[in-house]
Design an enzyme around this catalytic site. Sequence first.
Site, PDB file in Angstrom:
ATOM      1  N   ARG A 190      -8.446  -0.183   5.253  1.00  0.00           N
ATOM      2  CA  ARG A 190      -7.591   0.792   4.560  1.00  0.00           C
ATOM      3  C   ARG A 190      -6.294   0.132   4.087  1.00  0.00           C
ATOM      4  NH1 ARG A 190      -5.717   4.873   8.303  1.00  0.00           N
ATOM      5  NH2 ARG A 190      -4.433   5.171   6.485  1.00  0.00           N
ATOM      6  N   ASP A 217       5.058   0.568  12.003  1.00  0.00           N
ATOM      7  CA  ASP A 217       3.827  -0.059  11.496  1.00  0.00           C
ATOM      8  C   ASP A 217       3.678  -1.517  11.935  1.00  0.00           C
ATOM      9  OD1 ASP A 217       3.043   2.267  10.308  1.00  0.00           O
ATOM     10  OD2 ASP A 217       3.452   1.644   8.248  1.00  0.00           O
ATOM     11  N   ARG A 255       1.417  14.520  13.479  1.00  0.00           N
ATOM     12  CA  ARG A 255       1.897  14.325  12.108  1.00  0.00           C
ATOM     13  C   ARG A 255       1.947  15.622  11.296  1.00  0.00           C
ATOM     14  NH1 ARG A 255      -0.575   8.669   9.962  1.00  0.00           N
ATOM     15  NH2 ARG A 255       1.404   8.461   8.928  1.00  0.00           N
ATOM     16  N   PRO A 256       2.850  16.512  11.640  1.00  0.00           N
ATOM     17  CA  PRO A 256       2.947  17.769  10.898  1.00  0.00           C
ATOM     18  C   PRO A 256       3.476  17.570   9.472  1.00  0.00           C
ATOM     19  CG  PRO A 256       4.692  17.623  12.545  1.00  0.00           C
ATOM     20  CD  PRO A 256       3.842  16.406  12.709  1.00  0.00           C
ATOM     21  N   CYS A 315      -4.582   8.398   9.853  1.00  0.00           N
ATOM     22  CA  CYS A 315      -4.615   7.632  11.089  1.00  0.00           C
ATOM     23  C   CYS A 315      -4.423   8.548  12.289  1.00  0.00           C
ATOM     24  CB  CYS A 315      -3.482   6.599  11.076  1.00  0.00           C
ATOM     25  SG  CYS A 315      -3.990   4.976  10.558  1.00  0.00           S
ATOM     26  N   LYS A 349       0.843  -1.206   0.000  1.00  0.00           N
ATOM     27  CA  LYS A 349       0.000   0.000   0.000  1.00  0.00           C
ATOM     28  C   LYS A 349       0.879   1.258   0.000  1.00  0.00           C
ATOM     29  CE  LYS A 349      -1.607   1.574   4.123  1.00  0.00           C
ATOM     30  NZ  LYS A 349      -1.310   3.000   4.332  1.00  0.00           N
ATOM     31  N   ASN A 350       1.916   1.246   0.838  1.00  0.00           N
ATOM     32  CA  ASN A 350       2.719   2.464   0.980  1.00  0.00           C
ATOM     33  C   ASN A 350       3.636   2.728  -0.215  1.00  0.00           C
ATOM     34  OD1 ASN A 350       1.448   2.926   3.352  1.00  0.00           O
ATOM     35  ND2 ASN A 350       3.189   2.476   4.686  1.00  0.00           N
TER      36      ASN A 350
HETATM   37  C1  UD1 Z   1       4.617   6.752   6.282  1.00  0.00           C
HETATM   38  C2  UD1 Z   1       3.723   5.556   6.125  1.00  0.00           C
HETATM   39  C3  UD1 Z   1       3.208   5.101   7.479  1.00  0.00           C
HETATM   40  C4  UD1 Z   1       4.370   4.866   8.438  1.00  0.00           C
HETATM   41  C5  UD1 Z   1       5.301   6.065   8.474  1.00  0.00           C
HETATM   42  C6  UD1 Z   1       6.556   5.826   9.286  1.00  0.00           C
HETATM   43  C7  UD1 Z   1       2.770   5.900   3.920  1.00  0.00           C
HETATM   44  C8  UD1 Z   1       1.565   6.212   3.118  1.00  0.00           C
HETATM   45  N1  UD1 Z   1       2.615   5.907   5.262  1.00  0.00           N
HETATM   46  O1  UD1 Z   1       3.811   7.798   6.834  1.00  0.00           O
HETATM   47  O2  UD1 Z   1       2.475   3.883   7.293  1.00  0.00           O
HETATM   48  O3  UD1 Z   1       3.870   4.638   9.728  1.00  0.00           O
HETATM   49  O4  UD1 Z   1       5.705   6.424   7.147  1.00  0.00           O
HETATM   50  O5  UD1 Z   1       7.239   4.717   8.825  1.00  0.00           O
HETATM   51  O6  UD1 Z   1       3.826   5.604   3.399  1.00  0.00           O
HETATM   52  N2  UD1 Z   1       7.040  14.411  10.602  1.00  0.00           N
HETATM   53  C9  UD1 Z   1       7.296  15.717  10.899  1.00  0.00           C
HETATM   54  N3  UD1 Z   1       7.202  16.627   9.901  1.00  0.00           N
HETATM   55  C10 UD1 Z   1       6.890  16.301   8.604  1.00  0.00           C
HETATM   56  C11 UD1 Z   1       6.646  14.956   8.316  1.00  0.00           C
HETATM   57  C12 UD1 Z   1       6.724  14.022   9.324  1.00  0.00           C
HETATM   58  O7  UD1 Z   1       7.587  16.064  12.047  1.00  0.00           O
HETATM   59  O8  UD1 Z   1       6.829  17.176   7.754  1.00  0.00           O
HETATM   60  C13 UD1 Z   1       7.081  13.408  11.686  1.00  0.00           C
HETATM   61  C14 UD1 Z   1       5.728  12.745  11.890  1.00  0.00           C
HETATM   62  O9  UD1 Z   1       4.911  13.520  12.736  1.00  0.00           O
HETATM   63  C15 UD1 Z   1       6.100  11.424  12.521  1.00  0.00           C
HETATM   64  C16 UD1 Z   1       7.444  11.102  11.846  1.00  0.00           C
HETATM   65  O10 UD1 Z   1       7.919  12.332  11.291  1.00  0.00           O
HETATM   66  O11 UD1 Z   1       6.300  11.567  13.899  1.00  0.00           O
HETATM   67  C17 UD1 Z   1       7.352  10.065  10.745  1.00  0.00           C
HETATM   68  O12 UD1 Z   1       6.490  10.506   9.734  1.00  0.00           O
HETATM   69  P1  UD1 Z   1       6.688  10.141   8.210  1.00  0.00           P
HETATM   70  O13 UD1 Z   1       7.911   9.328   8.037  1.00  0.00           O
HETATM   71  O14 UD1 Z   1       6.541  11.388   7.426  1.00  0.00           O
HETATM   72  O15 UD1 Z   1       5.423   9.218   7.972  1.00  0.00           O
HETATM   73  P2  UD1 Z   1       4.347   9.310   6.819  1.00  0.00           P
HETATM   74  O16 UD1 Z   1       4.998   9.578   5.513  1.00  0.00           O
HETATM   75  O17 UD1 Z   1       3.197  10.145   7.258  1.00  0.00           O
END
Ligand code: UD1
Length: 419
Positions: A399, A307, A124-125, A119, A22-23
């Site tokens: 999902r 995950d 999640r900023p 989720c 999915k990811n």
């Molecule tokens: C992706 C995955 C999700 C997985 C996660 C971490 C997809 C669609 N989803 O989510 O299943 O749990 O990676 O392996 O691929 N963060 C910031 N600022 C940002 C972006 C992120 O502070 O601009 C923080 C988030 O709040 C979180 C951490 O970084 O605490 C990890 O987030 P990120 O790696 O971005 O996860 P996603 O891409 O949302």
Amino acid sequence: MEKIVVKGGYKLNGEVNISSAKNSVLPIIAASILCGDRCTIDNAPMLEDVFVICDVLKSIGADISIDKEHSKININTGTIISQAEPSSELVRKMRASFLIMGPMLSRFGRVKLSLPGGCNIGSRPIDLHLKGLNALGAKIDLGHGYVEAISKKLIGNKIYLDFPSVGATENIMMAAVLAEGETIIENSAEEPEIEDLADFLNGIGAKIEGAGTGTIKIKGVKDLNGTLHRPIYDRIEAGTYMVAAAITGSKIKINGIDEEHLKPIVAKLTECGVLMEIEGNSVWVDGRNEIKPLDIKTMPYPGFPTDMQPQMMGLLCIAEGTSLITETVFENRFMHISEMKRMGANIKIDGRSAVIEGVKRLTGSEVKATDLRAGAAMILCGLSAEGITEISDIYHVDRGYVQIEEKLRKLGAEIKRVY
Ligand code: UD1
């Protein structure tokens, strides 16, 4: 309200086939925006999140047909209207919708989006996404509930990510494909899904090197074309079925794995006494030994995946001793603990850590899927518990897991969906 009902205590046996990741597929569908041409995704997982991202693209004019029978998605992004704004309702529904930002900006020079949902596992900023796009020359306007990015021409730059965010790495990588000159992303996420996205992007004509490592180089190109892509296997789905074998004390065969991608999960399961035998793209998982307690810390890849944290916690609830899980990736990813406690688990939270005192057996109960992976964990707990477990809010699980109850039923589980 849909529920999954599991009667625990049955051994599993036989084989299960893993779907595509999915990811990987979510960013790849977003990336197809860049080429303005026809792309086909073969063996695509037929999942709610995948349908949502397709609907997001349709809401800006893409022509998409989903062949559920053959798991194929045909996308024509040549029909997208340049100034279209995607449906805010759809974007808020799923955080991954935000992945269209980079491609839209890169192709059309402007994008306006609602701030994403997804989720419920922390705030999640999106600061890292915006910082990266800004470094490529985009002017960012962050309003109430929306974000707009504008740039006549993106220019390659060197970007250091404070944290190796998966989504930010993907968004910046996609934006840089049509930028002028070279972009270097340092401290980029190294997840296998990033490498898969880069393979797709190179397939449509991008020039990307280093995806899957901490430094990604993207040389901007002018023209792109359509392609056919078959995504990688879903390592989290595979890991979930590995835990299913372990938590029920069973031996099963899992088809559709990449040994390299599963290393952190295999290492931890081996440490707690599960036997693994890998044969090419399959693995035999023998969970008939006692489960030993473990210490786990979630980390960006190649560390242990966040995950898989709830599913492993489910398993450690019945380990012979005390385990410790520390969640370092998300700040609020312990909501499943109260649900596990309803089933008799003995877990205490200490800040970002959970101390799990193994019990002999869990007891069936009425519980909730508090998010996608937490929901999968509750199903796993139900498989091993004494009696009947009813899991509500099952839409979270849909999902991200293709036909989870059918796959488990085929393995011998007593599981059904009730409406
Ligand atoms: C992706 C995955 C999700 C997985 C996660 C971490 C997809 C669609 N989803 O989510 O299943 O749990 O990676 O392996 O691929 N963060 C910031 N600022 C940002 C972006 C992120 O502070 O601009 C923080 C988030 O709040 C979180 C951490 O970084 O605490 C990890 O987030 P990120 O790696 O971005 O996860 P996603 O891409 O949302």
